[in-house]
Design a protein around this motif. Structure first.
Motif, mmCIF file in Angstrom:
data_model
loop_
_atom_site.group_PDB
_atom_site.id
_atom_site.type_symbol
_atom_site.label_atom_id
_atom_site.label_comp_id
_atom_site.label_asym_id
_atom_site.label_seq_id
_atom_site.Cartn_x
_atom_site.Cartn_y
_atom_site.Cartn_z
ATOM 1 N N LEU A 29 4.974 14.873 -7.098
ATOM 2 C CA LEU A 29 5.600 16.080 -6.550
ATOM 3 C C LEU A 29 7.105 16.068 -6.790
ATOM 4 O O LEU A 29 7.709 17.096 -7.142
ATOM 5 C CB LEU A 29 5.312 16.175 -5.047
ATOM 6 N N VAL A 30 7.729 14.885 -6.601
ATOM 7 C CA VAL A 30 9.166 14.754 -6.837
ATOM 8 C C VAL A 30 9.479 14.976 -8.314
ATOM 9 O O VAL A 30 10.423 15.684 -8.674
ATOM 10 C CB VAL A 30 9.658 13.360 -6.393
ATOM 11 N N VAL A 31 8.652 14.397 -9.175
ATOM 12 C CA VAL A 31 8.866 14.520 -10.624
ATOM 13 C C VAL A 31 8.729 15.973 -11.066
ATOM 14 O O VAL A 31 9.485 16.449 -11.921
ATOM 15 C CB VAL A 31 7.874 13.618 -11.385
ATOM 16 N N ARG A 32 7.790 16.689 -10.476
ATOM 17 C CA ARG A 32 7.605 18.103 -10.819
ATOM 18 C C ARG A 32 8.869 18.893 -10.520
ATOM 19 O O ARG A 32 9.279 19.773 -11.291
ATOM 20 C CB ARG A 32 6.415 18.658 -10.031
ATOM 21 N N GLN A 33 9.512 18.576 -9.396
ATOM 22 C CA GLN A 33 10.772 19.247 -9.066
ATOM 23 C C GLN A 33 11.883 18.862 -10.040
ATOM 24 O O GLN A 33 12.734 19.680 -10.377
ATOM 25 C CB GLN A 33 11.189 18.883 -7.629
ATOM 26 N N MET A 34 11.853 17.607 -10.517
ATOM 27 C CA MET A 34 12.844 17.177 -11.513
ATOM 28 C C MET A 34 12.728 18.015 -12.771
ATOM 29 O O MET A 34 13.736 18.471 -13.336
ATOM 30 C CB MET A 34 12.642 15.700 -11.868
ATOM 31 N N PHE A 35 11.504 18.247 -13.226
ATOM 32 C CA PHE A 35 11.301 19.041 -14.435
ATOM 33 C C PHE A 35 11.788 20.471 -14.238
ATOM 34 O O PHE A 35 12.341 21.086 -15.146
ATOM 35 C CB PHE A 35 9.827 19.033 -14.838
ATOM 36 N N LYS A 36 11.593 21.009 -13.013
ATOM 37 C CA LYS A 36 12.068 22.364 -12.731
ATOM 38 C C LYS A 36 13.587 22.426 -12.784
ATOM 39 O O LYS A 36 14.171 23.365 -13.334
ATOM 40 C CB LYS A 36 11.571 22.812 -11.355
ATOM 41 N N ILE A 37 14.240 21.417 -12.199
ATOM 42 C CA ILE A 37 15.711 21.386 -12.192
ATOM 43 C C ILE A 37 16.255 21.350 -13.610
ATOM 44 O O ILE A 37 17.264 21.994 -13.934
ATOM 45 C CB ILE A 37 16.215 20.174 -11.382
ATOM 46 N N TYR A 38 15.594 20.600 -14.492
ATOM 47 C CA TYR A 38 16.057 20.466 -15.875
ATOM 48 C C TYR A 38 15.420 21.499 -16.804
ATOM 49 O O TYR A 38 15.601 21.441 -18.022
ATOM 50 C CB TYR A 38 15.756 19.053 -16.392
ATOM 51 N N PHE A 73 2.673 6.133 -2.432
ATOM 52 C CA PHE A 73 3.834 6.950 -2.782
ATOM 53 C C PHE A 73 3.818 7.259 -4.280
ATOM 54 O O PHE A 73 4.064 8.392 -4.695
ATOM 55 C CB PHE A 73 5.124 6.201 -2.418
ATOM 56 N N TYR A 74 3.504 6.239 -5.083
ATOM 57 C CA TYR A 74 3.463 6.407 -6.540
ATOM 58 C C TYR A 74 2.411 7.433 -6.950
ATOM 59 O O TYR A 74 2.647 8.269 -7.830
ATOM 60 C CB TYR A 74 3.181 5.060 -7.196
ATOM 61 N N ALA A 105 9.148 6.204 -6.220
ATOM 62 C CA ALA A 105 8.468 5.234 -5.360
ATOM 63 C C ALA A 105 9.296 3.964 -5.203
ATOM 64 O O ALA A 105 9.473 3.448 -4.095
ATOM 65 C CB ALA A 105 7.093 4.902 -5.942
ATOM 66 N N SER A 106 9.816 3.464 -6.326
ATOM 67 C CA SER A 106 10.625 2.250 -6.282
ATOM 68 C C SER A 106 11.911 2.471 -5.502
ATOM 69 O O SER A 106 12.322 1.619 -4.710
ATOM 70 C CB SER A 106 10.961 1.791 -7.710
ATOM 71 N N THR A 107 12.537 3.622 -5.711
ATOM 72 C CA THR A 107 13.789 3.923 -5.015
ATOM 73 C C THR A 107 13.580 3.981 -3.502
ATOM 74 O O THR A 107 14.379 3.445 -2.728
ATOM 75 C CB THR A 107 14.372 5.256 -5.513
ATOM 76 N N LEU A 109 0.819 -1.215 0.000
ATOM 77 C CA LEU A 109 0.000 0.000 0.000
ATOM 78 C C LEU A 109 0.854 1.266 0.000
ATOM 79 O O LEU A 109 0.536 2.248 -0.679
ATOM 80 C CB LEU A 109 -0.932 -0.008 1.221
ATOM 81 N N THR A 110 1.966 1.230 0.752
ATOM 82 C CA THR A 110 2.843 2.407 0.830
ATOM 83 C C THR A 110 3.416 2.753 -0.533
ATOM 84 O O THR A 110 3.445 3.928 -0.926
ATOM 85 C CB THR A 110 3.992 2.164 1.830
#
Length: 247
Positions: free
Chosen positions: A28-37, A21-22, A52-54, A16-17
């Motif tokens: 939210l994490v992916v959105r920050q990735m796009f901002k960084i790049y 998380f996914y 999520a997998s990491t 479930l976690t």
């Protein structure tokens, strides 16, 4: 470390976690990735999967290393079930089930990784239910130590980053850890497993333990050698060209 938490509870909690998380944290994490790049944000299944997998794999990694280095009661010559290894296996099985659930809704894995996960179901169920040969089981789960690096690599590829120093360093770390946890451990595993086979003790265990420790683990080793061959070919190309195009 996990007190008396049931391995079955950990299967459900991890399952479930990872799904939560996914769905909630990864975007939210992916959105920050796009901002960084400096790229426009967009929906990306592969990118959402990586954080999520990491996160779940890092929990496995910490637990498996703790057991390997700090739990003398989990020994290669002790074959009785160990609660802490059954608990670790519960975390591992929960993640595998979550991965396969995501695969049913949207393609994430290639055929070889999907095969790996299907075989992992057998091993995971055996480890959670019976937990025999716990040291051997933990060594098998330690094969996942390279997963965070492959997830980082996959995320950077999705973001179009194939040439940065961070990408190259991560690739080198991935190759090194992959060798240590998936290739170098092969002779170690069989060094302690062959005496169990030759003495006939292996046949005193449950049939799922025999299948998991011999059949499934052999499949993992064959796949690891196959994957490492691909890694070597990519690294040879990289060093020959002097730049990272395919690493």
């Amino acid at each position: 470390m996990l007190a008396d938490v049931s391995p079955y509870t950990l299967v459900l909690v991890t399952f479930l976690t990872q799904l939560v998380f996914y769905k909630l944290v990864s975007p939210l994490v992916v959105r920050q990735m796009f901002k960084i790049y400096n790229k426009p944000a967009q929906t990306n299944v592969q990118l959402n999967y990586c954080p999520a997998s990491t996160a779940m794999t890092l929990v496995e990694n910490v637990l498996s290393l703790y057991i390997f280095f700090c739990r003398p009661d989990v020994s290669p010559v002790k074959y009785e079930p160990s609660l802490v290894v059954r608990q670790l296996s519960g975390v591992w099985l929960g993640r595998i089930l979550a991965d396969l659930t995501l695969q049913l809704t949207q393609p994430i894995f290639q055929t070889d990784v999907l095969l790996h996960h299907v075989v992992s179901l057998v091993t995971g169920c055996q480890a959670v239910r019976m937990g025999e040969m716990p040291w051997h089981m933990n060594l098998g789960i330690m094969m996942e130590l390279s997963n965070p690096f492959i997830n980082i690599r996959a995320a950077m590829l999705e973001l179009g980053d194939k040439t940065s120093s961070a990408y190259v360093i991560n690739g080198i770390c991935f190759a090194g850890v992959f060798f240590l946890c998936r290739i170098a451990t092969i002779p170690l595993y069989w060094y302690y497993t062959l005496p169990v086979i030759l003495s006939g003790k292996i046949f005193e265990f449950e049939w799922m333990t025999v299948i998991g420790s011999l059949g499934c683990h052999t499949v993992f080793e064959v796949m690891s050698v196959y994957w490492f061959g691909k890694i070597i070919r990519i690294m040879v190309k990289f060093f020959r060209r002097g730049k990272s195009k395919e690493l």
